[in-house]
Design a protein around this motif. Structure first.
Motif, PDB file in Angstrom:
ATOM      1  N   ALA A 111      44.133   3.323  -2.957  1.00  0.00           N
ATOM      2  CA  ALA A 111      43.100   3.005  -3.950  1.00  0.00           C
ATOM      3  C   ALA A 111      41.721   3.335  -3.377  1.00  0.00           C
ATOM      4  CB  ALA A 111      43.180   1.532  -4.348  1.00  0.00           C
ATOM      5  N   ALA A 112      41.496   2.938  -2.126  1.00  0.00           N
ATOM      6  CA  ALA A 112      40.203   3.232  -1.488  1.00  0.00           C
ATOM      7  C   ALA A 112      40.000   4.739  -1.390  1.00  0.00           C
ATOM      8  CB  ALA A 112      40.143   2.593  -0.103  1.00  0.00           C
ATOM      9  N   HIS A 113      41.066   5.448  -1.091  1.00  0.00           N
ATOM     10  CA  HIS A 113      40.968   6.906  -0.979  1.00  0.00           C
ATOM     11  C   HIS A 113      40.541   7.534  -2.305  1.00  0.00           C
ATOM     12  CE1 HIS A 113      42.882  10.950  -1.457  1.00  0.00           C
ATOM     13  NE2 HIS A 113      42.074  11.161  -0.435  1.00  0.00           N
ATOM     14  N   SER A 114      41.103   7.036  -3.406  1.00  0.00           N
ATOM     15  CA  SER A 114      40.735   7.581  -4.717  1.00  0.00           C
ATOM     16  C   SER A 114      39.223   7.428  -4.942  1.00  0.00           C
ATOM     17  CB  SER A 114      41.526   6.865  -5.828  1.00  0.00           C
ATOM     18  OG  SER A 114      41.019   7.220  -7.094  1.00  0.00           O
ATOM     19  N   ILE A 115      38.684   6.270  -4.535  1.00  0.00           N
ATOM     20  CA  ILE A 115      37.253   6.014  -4.756  1.00  0.00           C
ATOM     21  C   ILE A 115      36.385   6.853  -3.816  1.00  0.00           C
ATOM     22  CG2 ILE A 115      35.467   4.242  -4.693  1.00  0.00           C
ATOM     23  CD1 ILE A 115      37.642   2.224  -5.510  1.00  0.00           C
ATOM     24  N   VAL A 116      36.801   6.926  -2.557  1.00  0.00           N
ATOM     25  CA  VAL A 116      36.023   7.715  -1.599  1.00  0.00           C
ATOM     26  C   VAL A 116      36.026   9.197  -1.997  1.00  0.00           C
ATOM     27  CG1 VAL A 116      36.018   8.560   0.781  1.00  0.00           C
ATOM     28  CG2 VAL A 116      36.226   6.111   0.328  1.00  0.00           C
ATOM     29  N   ARG A 117      37.174   9.686  -2.446  1.00  0.00           N
ATOM     30  CA  ARG A 117      37.253  11.082  -2.889  1.00  0.00           C
ATOM     31  C   ARG A 117      36.264  11.322  -4.030  1.00  0.00           C
ATOM     32  NH1 ARG A 117      42.313  11.775  -5.761  1.00  0.00           N
ATOM     33  NH2 ARG A 117      40.942  10.995  -7.394  1.00  0.00           N
TER      34      ARG A 117
END
Ligand SMILES: Cc1cc2nc3c(=O)[nH]c(=O)nc-3n(C[C@H](O)[C@H](O)[C@H](O)COP(=O)(O)O)c2cc1C
Ligand code: SF4
Ligand code: FES
Lengths: 429, 209
Positions: free
Chosen positions: A329-335
């Motif tokens: 989930a964090a990766h989706s936001i950082v991307r």
């Protein structure tokens, strides 16, 4: 329970709330007629100031106070921010599609109060349907004499048009939006000068969010003090919240602030799907640090959110249940932030890319234990001290926003991040 | 001197003139003009950028610097149907990544690729403001909410088999959608005729036109 302000008409008229006939039949443009006939611009501005309404675009700045900063030199402009691109947010789309005349009436009232004769509605490029609906409503308003020259024989004139964006989240930032509207790259400007002094075409300009301006007809009709009396003192009025993720009833809800998160998630949004446990939620769009179940009984106000080290931001609440992989989930936001960085500031341009790369390495199972420190170091480089509200070394707050998911997963779910690190890579083994 | 857009369709030329007259400063017309140029040339071409530059009186380099900043200006040809799949947080939580994989599989492409018949391009996009109806997909920027991986495959097959002239959101939603962010109200008569946002008298069409 207070009656809804923004969504009353669309709730009562499920099919045709966007048409001029329905708008007129439900009392639309009456406030405008009365105001143009019997109120001075200053009186309207006073009502808006008395309402204590804080802008709904994310920054929460009191609308009446901002209007007071508008430099008195013609021409000046009003620009409506309909760029809505913060992941989780879809409230302005509903206001644009379902009640465009409410927005237009708000624009005419605001323009009259501000002494503006030219207004623009900037709508994100991915919203062609909302843009068509608003354009149709503008055409209808011209036909009926609510826009154009000498509106309702008041002597006041206003031209309004829609400008479609080109696909860039950063254009939601008000100075980037003005650059975009001028036909330039959507890069934020250094402030000061603020738009109220030097905005569109270097002229005095007010930028307000779609929801903010949609409240104006009600405020002028009912008086600013009636609006201020709704809800907590420093979070007056109703507000649209966009609920999404693992809730039973996703959607937009117009609520009075001051209820608890528990009320919002479990009553208003119907609780967690399949009766699963709540794991965490994002309280105000992708830029906001996350909250966890121990915060469920905190009241939903702008100031309480700040105390908890986060914000109500754009009003987007993204709920994650116990099955959620928070690292993904964090990766989706950082991307998202890496993709949307405009590239002007090195810490943001490089830092967001680094965060994305490190998270991808961790997700591939190739992370090292020191990658967790590295994530925090890079975050600290973008947002020194990792304080709340973030310290800014960048031109705009987009860069610091990218650190919100990193801080959230390392603060609350460190074990889950570590679980991705192969045992052979953990120090001491 | 002949007009830089003498080769454009009559509709395109008329729209360009309207846009130039719309703003206090002509330069503001650059973004909508780039959409018109995309309709004329199929995507943003060097010739199109040159024409827009001449219309507003700036250099082609300045137009290019704007055109490359925004994701919706396509500098390479795309399929007749641009299928944009959201994988931002709300869609990610409800299966957006699986929808993207399924759409790519059905079209036989990698992310960003165009099918061999030139009909379908599948791209990954960030939040399209339909998070309450996640996962969300757009076809030529017309929205479908509540899409599943299986429905995504049906959608790609349907686009390639039926090749609709006008892409209508309500029709797609009926056929391939599910949960919506909110009640859509009256069906929307206008739709998209190309992979360019359908806005303005040129670039959108009513059903059956
Ligand atoms: C990165 C970034 C994105 C933003 N996106 C939006 C947006 O999509 N819509 C919006 O109204 N405000 C957005 N804002 C806030 C605007 O800069 C501005 O504060 C707002 O439009 C003012 O309107 P208000 O006072 O009525 O809230 C964004 C700010 C930043 C830093
Ligand atoms: S912080 Fe990022 S998005 Fe904001 S101006 Fe700097 S580079 Fe651009
Ligand atoms: S996160 Fe996919 S539409 Fe908003």
């Amino acid at each position: 329970m207070t009656d809804p302000i923004l969504t009353a008409r669309m709730e009562a008229n499920r099919t045709d709330s966007n048409t001029i006939d329905r708008y007129l039949e439900t009392g639309g443009y009456e406030v405008l007629k009365n105001a143009l006939a019997s109120m001075t611009p200053e009186q309207i501005a006073e009502e808006v100031k008395a309402s204590n309404m804080r802008g709904r675009g994310g920054a929460g700045f009191p609308m009446g106070v901002k209007w007071g900063f508008l430099a008195d030199s013609d021409p000046k402009y009003l620009v409506i921010n309909g760029d809505e691109s913060e992941p989780g947010t879809f409230k302005d789309r509903q206001l644009l599609e379902r009640d465009p005349h409410q927005l237009i009436e708000g624009i005419v009232l605001a323009s009259y109060a501000l002494g503006v004769n030219r207004a623009f509605i900037y709508i994100r490029g991915e919203y062609p349907k909302p843009a068509r609906r608003v354009q149709r409503a503008i055409d209808e308003a011209y036909e009926k004499g609510f826009l154009g020259d000498d509106i309702l024989r008041s002597g006041f004139s206003l031209e309004v048009s829609v400008h479609l964006g080109g696909g860039a989240y950063i254009c939601g930032e008000e100075t980037a939006l003005l650059n975009s509207l001028e036909g330039r790259r959507g890069e934020p400007r250094l402030k000061p000068p603020f738009p109220a002094v030097e905005g569109l075409y270097a002229r005095p300009t007010i930028v307000n969010n779609v929801e903010s301006i949609s409240n104006v007809p009600w405020i002028v009709a009912n008086g600013g003090t009636s609006y201020a009396a709704i809800g907590p003192e420093r979070s007056a009025g109703t507000r649209m919240f966009s609920l999404s993720g693992h809730v039973n009833k996703p959607g937009n809800y117009e609520i009075v602030m001051g209820m608890t998160w528990r009320d919002l998630i479990y009553d208003v949004a119907g609780g967690i799907r399949d009766d699963r446990a709540l794991k965490t939620w994002i309280p105000g769009g992708a830029s906001a640090p996350w909250l966890v179940p121990e915060h469920l009984d905190a009241p939903l106000t702008i100031d309480d959110a700040t105390t908890l080290g986060t914000m109500l931001g754009s009003g987007a609440v993204v709920v994650m249940d116990e099955t959620t992989d928070v690292v993904k989930a964090a990766h989706s936001i950082v991307r998202f932030f890496a993709h949307e960085s405009c590239g002007q500031c090195t810490p943001c341009r490089e830092g967001t890319k680094w965060l994305q790369d490190i998270l991808e390495r961790i997700l591939r199972g190739e992370g090292r234990e020191k990658d967790i420190d590295l994530l925090l170091d890079v975050s600290d480089n973008i947002s020194p001290g990792l304080t709340w509200p973030p310290a800014m070394t960048t031109i705009c707050p987009l860069g610091p926003s990218a650190t919100a998911p990193i801080l959230s997963i390392t603060r609350y779910f460190l074990d889950e991040v570590k679980a991705y690190i192969p045992v052979s890579e953990v120090a001491g083994v | 001197m002949s007009s830089p857009i003498a080769t454009w369709s009559a509709e395109g030329q008329e729209r360009a003139q309207q846009l130039l007259a719309l703003y206090p400063d002509k330069r503001s017309a650059v973004m909508p003009l780039l959409y018109v140029a995309s309709l004329e040339h199929g995507h943003v071409t060097n010739e199109g950028m040159q024409q827009v530059a001449e219309l507003i009186g700036v250099t082609a380099t300045q137009v290019r610097s704007v055109a490359t900043f925004y994701t919706m200006y396509k500098h390479e040809p795309v399929g007749r149907y641009l299928v944009s799949v959201c994988t931002s947080i709300s869609c990610h939580l409800l299966g957006g990544d699986e929808v993207l994989d399924a759409a790519c599989g059905a079209a036989g492409v990698e992310v960003g690729g165009t099918s061999e018949d030139d009909l379908v391009t599948v791209e990954r996009v960030e939040c399209i403001g339909a998070c309450g109806g996640a996962p969300a997909v757009q076809v030529n920027y017309e929205l479908i909410e509540g899409v599943t991986d299986i429905k995504a495959i049906d959608l790609i097959d349907w686009l390639r088999n039926t090749t609709p002239e006008v892409v209508l959101a309500d029709e797609l939603q009926q056929l391939f959608g599910g949960q919506k962010s909110f009640d859509w109200g009256v069906p929307e008569p206008d739709g998209a005729i190309a992979p360019v946002p359908a806005f303005g008298p040129y670039g959108s069409a009513e059903e059956g036109r």
